[in-house]
Design a protein around this motif. Structure first.
Motif, short mmCIF file in Angstrom:
data_model
loop_
_atom_site.label_atom_id
_atom_site.label_comp_id
_atom_site.label_asym_id
_atom_site.label_seq_id
_atom_site.Cartn_x
_atom_site.Cartn_y
_atom_site.Cartn_z
N ASN A 36 1.03 -1.23 0.18
CA ASN A 36 -0.20 0.11 0.02
C ASN A 36 0.78 1.21 -0.12
O ASN A 36 0.73 2.16 -0.87
CB ASN A 36 -0.93 -0.06 1.20
N ILE A 37 1.69 1.22 0.98
CA ILE A 37 2.88 2.55 1.10
C ILE A 37 3.61 2.84 -0.01
O ILE A 37 3.51 3.78 -0.85
CB ILE A 37 3.63 2.36 2.40
N LEU A 38 4.26 1.65 -0.54
CA LEU A 38 5.16 1.85 -1.52
C LEU A 38 4.39 2.24 -2.86
O LEU A 38 4.82 2.80 -3.85
CB LEU A 38 6.10 0.79 -1.85
N GLY A 39 3.46 1.26 -3.18
CA GLY A 39 2.56 1.54 -4.12
C GLY A 39 1.89 2.87 -4.50
O GLY A 39 2.09 3.60 -5.40
N CYS A 40 1.43 3.45 -3.38
CA CYS A 40 0.97 4.86 -3.27
C CYS A 40 2.08 5.88 -3.64
O CYS A 40 2.04 6.81 -4.21
CB CYS A 40 0.49 5.17 -2.01
N GLY A 41 3.45 5.39 -2.93
CA GLY A 41 4.62 6.27 -3.37
C GLY A 41 4.85 6.26 -4.91
O GLY A 41 5.07 7.62 -5.19
N ILE A 42 4.88 5.30 -5.59
CA ILE A 42 5.17 5.23 -6.78
C ILE A 42 4.02 5.83 -7.74
O ILE A 42 4.47 6.82 -8.57
CB ILE A 42 5.65 3.87 -7.40
N PHE A 43 2.98 5.45 -7.39
CA PHE A 43 1.60 6.27 -8.19
C PHE A 43 1.88 7.54 -8.08
O PHE A 43 1.50 8.45 -8.72
CB PHE A 43 0.48 5.41 -7.69
N ALA A 44 2.04 8.10 -6.65
CA ALA A 44 2.05 9.64 -6.53
C ALA A 44 3.01 10.30 -7.59
O ALA A 44 3.07 11.35 -7.69
CB ALA A 44 2.58 9.82 -5.09
N THR A 90 -3.22 2.54 6.09
CA THR A 90 -1.95 2.51 5.24
C THR A 90 -2.48 3.22 4.01
O THR A 90 -1.79 4.01 3.50
CB THR A 90 -1.27 1.21 4.94
N LEU A 91 -3.42 2.67 3.42
CA LEU A 91 -3.91 3.06 2.24
C LEU A 91 -4.50 4.60 2.22
O LEU A 91 -4.19 5.72 1.36
CB LEU A 91 -5.28 2.42 1.51
N ALA A 92 -5.17 5.29 3.39
CA ALA A 92 -5.73 6.53 3.46
C ALA A 92 -4.60 7.19 3.59
O ALA A 92 -4.27 8.61 3.03
CB ALA A 92 -6.77 6.59 4.67
N LEU A 137 2.32 15.24 -2.38
CA LEU A 137 3.42 15.91 -1.98
C LEU A 137 4.62 15.59 -3.10
O LEU A 137 5.50 16.05 -3.39
CB LEU A 137 3.88 15.56 -0.43
N ILE A 138 4.63 14.11 -3.50
CA ILE A 138 5.65 13.67 -4.13
C ILE A 138 5.51 14.25 -5.69
O ILE A 138 4.27 14.01 -5.99
CB ILE A 138 5.52 12.21 -4.22
N GLY A 198 8.46 13.79 1.12
CA GLY A 198 7.76 12.86 0.75
C GLY A 198 8.21 11.40 1.10
O GLY A 198 7.73 10.43 1.65
N LEU A 199 9.50 10.99 0.77
CA LEU A 199 10.25 10.02 1.35
C LEU A 199 10.20 9.97 2.93
O LEU A 199 10.32 8.78 3.28
CB LEU A 199 11.96 10.05 0.86
N MET A 200 10.61 10.90 3.47
CA MET A 200 10.47 11.03 4.96
C MET A 200 8.94 10.29 5.19
O MET A 200 8.94 9.54 5.98
CB MET A 200 10.62 12.50 5.48
#
Lengths: 197, 434
Positions: free
Chosen positions: B102-110, B144-146, B154-155, B183-185
């Motif tokens: 969830n977290i990394l997927g959102c980070g990449i899609f962001a 985690t998704l929310a 941000l990203i 964003g990475l933080m």
């Protein structure tokens, strides 16, 4: 009349979308030329300086046109953001009055804005103002796109007002979030079909 | 002092107009109109037409429809499935396992989409059913998704940072680069929380899927490579000063179209849908920015922001106290208003006050976005909550409760960014000279 208006709103949206394509075409072409220019510089040792004249300015004009021409279409599709917390929690009768108030106030502001935009276009035309870039564009030309968008937006808002007063549902009811979920369902279905097929 | 009262009155008028359901852009224009008409003799209509015209034909703002379109195209590809299939096999060993997807997927899609709701919806439609099937804790899956969905704001490319940059006439490139480390933080904060939670209660984490060999893992992740290349290309070219955000965005659209074509999801319908979707969203935002541009010049005529800045200055608040007060204010405002409206109101009214306190404008942009991220997951109006409500059928308060730990983590992120401003300012200061 109904058909004419619906076509007018759709046409405004399509025109807006075409201007977004125009931004893409202009900017992507210029980036392509930059790359080509670097290649030439690398091979021939000297850059030619390939440039679409005033391309940044044109991209800006296209953006203004896209944003304003698409206004009525976006309104009809419920694309403009509003706070509907109150609207969702009042009885249907009161809600109709609130919707009528919203569309009427918005139509008034939009009409006022359109009037002064017309004033600005007229002034730019009368004084022959041109854009400052390499290509001197008469500035009333791109400004007219804002005027057109605002005029049709005012018509669309009055249209909604009349519909509401007559007891109908405004066309912008579809919510932004529902839109997101709908398109999700669509892509989900597509994926399912592909998987099955 | 009188102007501060008047400012307060106009603010109440604005909130009433918004509450009655009048569209945000029109509400801003009405308040701008009242501001000029009541407190100066300037010609209102002319100011309106000229300020909106000069704000609307803007090269930097042309990045907006391009980035929105790029996200819309990728949203309609199989990116969500690819993200899950590509990331899941790598997460088996981490405490918390697939929750990290969830977290990394959102980070990449962001990093390909500037929208928080789209990020949340795209990742969630794939990951939530998979997590449920495997028996993961539902509360944490939703939380985690929310929380990670808000990374979309941000990203870079971030729609809301483009809005902030255009409204404050700051460099969008610098704002984008400034958003990378915070964003990475947040990704690290979220992943640590999930990890610690799982170590404390290991019985609530289901067993891992069958392990895969490295080759299989790499094979599964192959479809992520073009997307990651796209991200690195877009952000890298901005960072190195090779391309302006508008240039990078246009190239991003072309590459996204190629990607969609290569994956077989590009057809007439997805093309038209993505284009019209982008037209609507960009029109909506541009119109709010037009209203904000008029409101900003109207506020200039009334002198309210200057007076407000002086008034706050006389109170002798430290920047920390000011930021603490602003954070509370933004959180309350964000409960009822969407993020873009919060940002344009900020730039029209609060920015002079912030500058008077000696706060960096780029840093403040990142701070505002962090606070707006929190507002995405607070009831009653939080876009991510609505999206997850639609995905899971849970009511909005259950979703908000699940998201609460992530709200607090975002708050921790704000505190860290205040305590160590370099998190936001270091990377842009290293950028190639523009």
């Amino acid at each position: 009349m109904r058909r004419f208006l619906n076509r007018l709103y759709l046409a405004s949206g399509i025109l807006g979308a075409l201007f977004i394509c125009a931004i893409l075409a202009t900017v992507a072409l210029q980036v392509g030329l930059n790359v080509l220019d670097s290649l030439i510089a690398w091979i021939a040792g000297r850059a030619v300086g390939l440039l679409i004249p005033s391309y940044a300015e044109f991209a800006g004009f296209f953006l203004a046109a896209a944003s304003f021409l698409a206004l009525p279409y976006t309104l009809r599709r419920g694309g403009h953001i509003r706070v509907n917390l109150l609207l969702q929690h009042v009885p249907a009768g009161l809600r109709r009055w609130l919707e009528a108030w919203c569309t009427l106030v918005a139509a008034a502001i939009s009409g006022y804005f359109a009037y002064y935009m017309a004033d600005l276009v007229y002034a730019s035309w009368r004084f022959g103002d041109v854009s400052p870039g390499m290509v001197a564009v008469p500035i009333w030309l791109p400004q007219t796109s804002l005027l057109l968008g605002l005029v049709v937006l005012t018509i669309a808002l009055l249209d909604e007002f009349v519909t509401i007063v007559r007891g109908g549902e405004p066309s912008y009811e579809a919510q932004a979030i529902e839109g997101v979920l709908e398109s999700l369902d669509e892509t989900g279905d597509d994926a399912g079909k592909r998987g099955g097929g | 002092m009188e102007q501060v009262l008047v400012g307060g009155l106009l603010f109440v008028v604005l909130l009433s107009l918004l509450a009655s359901g009048i569209w945000v852009a029109f509400s801003l224009m009405i308040v701008g109109y009242l501001g000029i008409a009541l407190f100066s003799s300037a010609p209102v209509g002319q100011v309106m037409a000229t300020s909106v015209w000069s704000a609307s034909n803007n090269w930097a703002l042309a990045a907006l429809p391009m980035f929105i379109w790029m996200g819309e195209i990728l949203f309609r590809t199989r990116l969500a499935e690819d993200l899950f299939a590509g990331l899941a096999p790598w997460m088996g060993r981490l405490p918390g396992r697939l929750l990290h997807v969830n977290i990394l997927g959102c980070g990449i899609f962001a990093a390909v989409s500037g929208s928080s709701a789209a990020t949340c919806a795209t990742v969630g439609k794939m990951s939530l059913p998979e997590l449920k099937k495997r028996g993961y804790d539902e509360r944490l899956a939703i939380g985690t998704l929310a929380g990670s969905g808000t990374l979309g704001l941000l990203i870079p490319p971030s729609i809301i940072l483009i809005v902030y940059g255009v409204a404050t006439e700051e460099s969008i490139a610098r704002l984008f680069v400034a958003g990378v480390l915070p964003g990475l933080m947040l990704v690290v904060l979220f992943m640590s929380y999930v990890g610690i939670w799982s170590l404390i209660s290991p019985s609530r984490v289901p067993p891992p899927d069958a392990a895969m060999s490295l080759r299989e893992k790499l094979w599964n992740a192959r479809r992520l490579i073009p997307v990651v290349a796209l991200i690195v290309g877009v952000i890298g070219s901005i960072y190195m000063g090779l391309a302006s955000p508008t240039d990078a965005a246009a190239v991003g659209v072309v590459l996204a179209l190629l990607l969609a074509w290569a994956s077989g999801t590009l057809n007439r319908r997805t093309f038209v849908d993505s284009l019209m979707g982008a037209t609507r969203t960009s029109c909506m935002i541009a119109f709010i920015l037009a209203g904000a541009a008029f409101l900003t010049s109207a506020m200039g005529f009334t002198g309210i922001p200057r007076e407000l800045a002086r008034w706050i200055g006389e109170m002798g608040l430290s920047p920390y106290a000011l930021l603490a007060a602003l954070t509370v204010f933004f959180i309350v405002l964000g409960c009822f208003l969407d993020g873009i409206s919060v940002v344009v109101l900020t730039t029209a009214i609060i920015l002079p006050m912030v500058e008077a306190a000696g706060i960096d404008r780029i840093w403040f942009g990142i701070y505002v976005v962090l606070v707006v991220e929190m507002s995405q997951i607070t009831p009653p109006v939080g876009f991510n909550l609505f999206v997850i409500q639609g995905l899971t059928g849970r009511n909005i308060f259950q979703v908000a409760y699940a998201a609460l730990p992530f709200f607090l983590l975002l708050l921790a992120g704000v505190v860290l960014t205040v305590a160590f401003p370099e998190i936001a300012t270091w990377l842009p200061s290293r950028m190639a000279a523009q």
